[in-house]
Enzyme design. Sequence first.
Site, PDB file in Angstrom:
ATOM      1  N   GLU A 149      45.121  31.860  29.481  1.00 30.34           N
ATOM      2  CA  GLU A 149      46.142  31.490  28.764  1.00 30.34           C
ATOM      3  C   GLU A 149      47.364  31.518  29.555  1.00 30.34           C
ATOM      4  O   GLU A 149      47.535  32.748  30.058  1.00 30.34           O
ATOM      5  CB  GLU A 149      46.208  32.390  27.615  1.00 30.34           C
ATOM      6  CG  GLU A 149      47.247  31.579  26.482  1.00 30.34           C
ATOM      7  CD  GLU A 149      47.297  32.585  25.150  1.00 30.34           C
ATOM      8  OE1 GLU A 149      46.491  33.416  24.860  1.00 30.34           O
ATOM      9  OE2 GLU A 149      48.295  32.189  24.530  1.00 30.34           O
ATOM     10  N   ARG A 180      35.128  43.926  30.837  1.00 23.37           N
ATOM     11  CA  ARG A 180      36.310  43.671  31.520  1.00 23.37           C
ATOM     12  C   ARG A 180      36.670  44.750  32.334  1.00 23.37           C
ATOM     13  O   ARG A 180      36.302  46.042  32.263  1.00 23.37           O
ATOM     14  CB  ARG A 180      37.530  43.470  30.503  1.00 23.37           C
ATOM     15  CG  ARG A 180      37.789  44.631  29.425  1.00 23.37           C
ATOM     16  CD  ARG A 180      39.079  44.364  28.746  1.00 23.37           C
ATOM     17  NE  ARG A 180      39.004  43.062  28.263  1.00 23.37           N
ATOM     18  CZ  ARG A 180      40.150  42.109  28.281  1.00 23.37           C
ATOM     19  NH1 ARG A 180      41.383  42.683  28.986  1.00 23.37           N
ATOM     20  NH2 ARG A 180      40.190  41.038  27.549  1.00 23.37           N
ATOM     21  N   LYS A 218      48.460  41.820  28.882  1.00 22.68           N
ATOM     22  CA  LYS A 218      49.567  41.013  29.289  1.00 22.68           C
ATOM     23  C   LYS A 218      50.815  41.287  28.141  1.00 22.68           C
ATOM     24  O   LYS A 218      51.871  41.275  28.608  1.00 22.68           O
ATOM     25  CB  LYS A 218      49.326  39.383  28.959  1.00 22.68           C
ATOM     26  CG  LYS A 218      48.492  38.903  30.278  1.00 22.68           C
ATOM     27  CD  LYS A 218      48.401  37.807  30.302  1.00 22.68           C
ATOM     28  CE  LYS A 218      47.102  37.066  29.461  1.00 22.68           C
ATOM     29  NZ  LYS A 218      46.739  35.703  29.650  1.00 22.68           N
TER      30      LYS A 218
HETATM   31  P1  ATP Z   1      45.163  39.855  26.871  1.00 24.55           P
HETATM   32  O1  ATP Z   1      43.847  40.586  26.782  1.00 24.55           O
HETATM   33  O2  ATP Z   1      45.985  40.900  27.683  1.00 24.55           O
HETATM   34  O3  ATP Z   1      45.766  39.167  25.574  1.00 24.55           O
HETATM   35  P2  ATP Z   1      43.401  37.971  28.345  1.00 24.55           P
HETATM   36  O4  ATP Z   1      42.832  38.945  28.970  1.00 24.55           O
HETATM   37  O5  ATP Z   1      42.773  37.421  27.016  1.00 24.55           O
HETATM   38  O6  ATP Z   1      44.777  38.575  28.014  1.00 24.55           O
HETATM   39  P3  ATP Z   1      43.245  35.303  29.408  1.00 24.55           P
HETATM   40  O7  ATP Z   1      44.421  34.469  29.961  1.00 24.55           O
HETATM   41  O8  ATP Z   1      42.784  34.992  28.173  1.00 24.55           O
HETATM   42  O9  ATP Z   1      43.766  36.693  29.115  1.00 24.55           O
HETATM   43  O10 ATP Z   1      42.438  35.843  30.371  1.00 24.55           O
HETATM   44  C1  ATP Z   1      41.483  34.578  31.174  1.00 24.55           C
HETATM   45  C2  ATP Z   1      40.302  35.051  31.421  1.00 24.55           C
HETATM   46  O11 ATP Z   1      40.365  36.267  32.070  1.00 24.55           O
HETATM   47  C3  ATP Z   1      39.408  35.267  30.414  1.00 24.55           C
HETATM   48  O12 ATP Z   1      38.120  34.751  30.598  1.00 24.55           O
HETATM   49  C4  ATP Z   1      39.227  36.753  30.273  1.00 24.55           C
HETATM   50  O13 ATP Z   1      37.940  37.038  29.616  1.00 24.55           O
HETATM   51  C5  ATP Z   1      39.242  37.285  31.730  1.00 24.55           C
HETATM   52  N1  ATP Z   1      39.658  38.479  31.686  1.00 24.55           N
HETATM   53  C6  ATP Z   1      41.265  38.896  31.392  1.00 24.55           C
HETATM   54  N2  ATP Z   1      41.225  40.369  31.565  1.00 24.55           N
HETATM   55  C7  ATP Z   1      40.302  40.809  32.264  1.00 24.55           C
HETATM   56  C8  ATP Z   1      39.921  41.989  32.721  1.00 24.55           C
HETATM   57  N3  ATP Z   1      40.610  43.078  32.656  1.00 24.55           N
HETATM   58  N4  ATP Z   1      38.725  42.090  33.329  1.00 24.55           N
HETATM   59  C9  ATP Z   1      37.763  40.962  33.570  1.00 24.55           C
HETATM   60  N5  ATP Z   1      38.194  39.875  33.083  1.00 24.55           N
HETATM   61  C10 ATP Z   1      39.398  39.600  32.331  1.00 24.55           C
HETATM   62 MG    MG Z   2      42.394  35.690  26.192  1.00 28.46          MG
END
Ligand code: ATP
Ligand code: MG
Length: 560
Positions: free
Chosen positions: A37, A262, A272
Amino acid sequence: MTQAAVPKAPNFIRQLVAEDTRTGRFGHRVVTRFPPEPNGYLHIGHAKAICLDFGIAQEFGGRCHLRFDDTNPTKESQEYVDSIKGDVRWLGFDWGEHLYYASDYFEQLYTWAVQLINGGQAYVDDLTPEQLREYRGTLTEPGRESPCRTRSIEENLDLFGRMRAGEFDEGTRTLRAKIDMASGNLNLRDPVMYRIRKATHHRTGDTWCIYPTYDWAHGQSDSIEGVTHSLCTLEYEDHRPLYDWFLDQLGIHHPQQIEFARLSLSHTVMSKRKLLELVEGGLVSGWDDPRMPTLAGLRRRGYTPEAIRDFAERIGVAKADNLVDIAHLEHCLREDLNRRTPRVMAVLRPLKLVIENYREGQVEEVEAVNNPEDPAMGTRRVPFSRVLWIEQDDFRETPPPKYFRLSPDAEVRLRYAYIVKCTGVVKDPRTGEVTEVRCSYDPTSRGGDAQGRKVKGTIHWVSAPHALEAEVRLYDHLFSVPKPDEAEDWTSVLNPHSLTVLTGCRLEPSLKAATPGSRYQFERQGYFSVDSVDSSPSRLVFSRAVGLRDTWAKIEKGGR
Ligand code: ATP
Ligand code: MG
């Protein structure tokens, strides 16, 4: 793609994908996607996901899409889109022509929503956001059905059309899927598919005033793109039945979602929202502050894409959340930089050393090895003269036990050059501080230990008249505790010593040609990179990427 050939360990995702390609479940194709996102910069957790998504596609001869899940116009921007593209490329991955945006599917998603309304599987609800929450129930109590749930198809079609036309205010109406308000899975209790947002979208402008929720957009976007394996983090496991429900109702291509844990890293935060708070609150200098866990920050700090990919491979994928020690990440960087960076001499906290029996005006060039790990990197010539800079720490007027550096009457080797013996000091008459160390050198001791003369200590140095001046920034963990998220107030556990700025550091003259982003080992001090933002030919600024002491290697050894 520029990927180092690291042997891949088996993991449950590789096994599942291998099985599907063997059985031909998706016609032997493998299509994955990375779906960020654009509401912030990418961080090291995203790097894990990127390495998996692109890595799996690569291994199975498939392709990986970059798709922006841009369904929330109030938090998203073009700046984030651009930074994300740059970061994915920097990591060494390429989506080719497969760059997509969920916003490109808004019209299709709308058509499908109308299809569900026509099938009696979606309805317009007039409950306010507060009421929606109230009616939803809890894990132990079933939800309640909205009075609007029984609306006729005709009325729903009419209201949904008028929602799109902008007739209603934000928060007054939603479109919901009609599933099961008593479901044990809260995601299936008539989830919201559309909400009214009178906001300008960074791509679609003011075309829309209703926006699909992530839950409604995500699975269908995967389906449109023909994704076969939709890898995501564990929190989406409970959403999978909902995604399955949508795809089954619509009767469209059905990707396989696979969840993995994650990445959580010690001594930092990864949400974020929190990273944005650090940036907006001025607690760091920006998204690319070298203390941030963002890819922009790590890159500026001196991290290499190779080190990050290696880290992602080594931590592997699992089905249970765990905390990875940040020392593990630092270990991967150290290993990479040790192999690749040239070594140079730099004095961070300078103290003057005068060699009394070395002729004034005389300059010799000593030969220094660029990287003992890689003879192909050759040698360079470093000027040596009567007045040098050494590290303040390398001299003690009253040495502690086992101190093998310089002290009165003690001998030490100057790296690549001569053995010197301390003959006295000059002090500031006011403060008593040692401002200069005097010594004599042994002219027969140049280079290695040719004369069989052994001294216990070797210190680095820089010739004073030839030295370059620089600012050097030393970084420590951003947070002083391993799990800042668990602190009552996470900003209260920020490490007050996470940044130390040293000015007046002295570097050997070969660094004159150092270009922004280039990396070096400063002997005995660690790995440093030329700061890509603040450094210029008239003002050299270096960041310490990582020190030499490897706490991870110790942890690993202790664990065995
Ligand atoms: P937040 O949880 O801070 O709102 P997000 O992790 O959902 O943000 P996205 O932009 O939706 O942020 O993430 C894009 C992709 O990265 C998603 O498929 C998510 O599952 C993966 N991702 C995000 N954070 C992690 C992490 N800490 N470890 C592994 N994959 C991650
Ligand atoms: Mg997300």
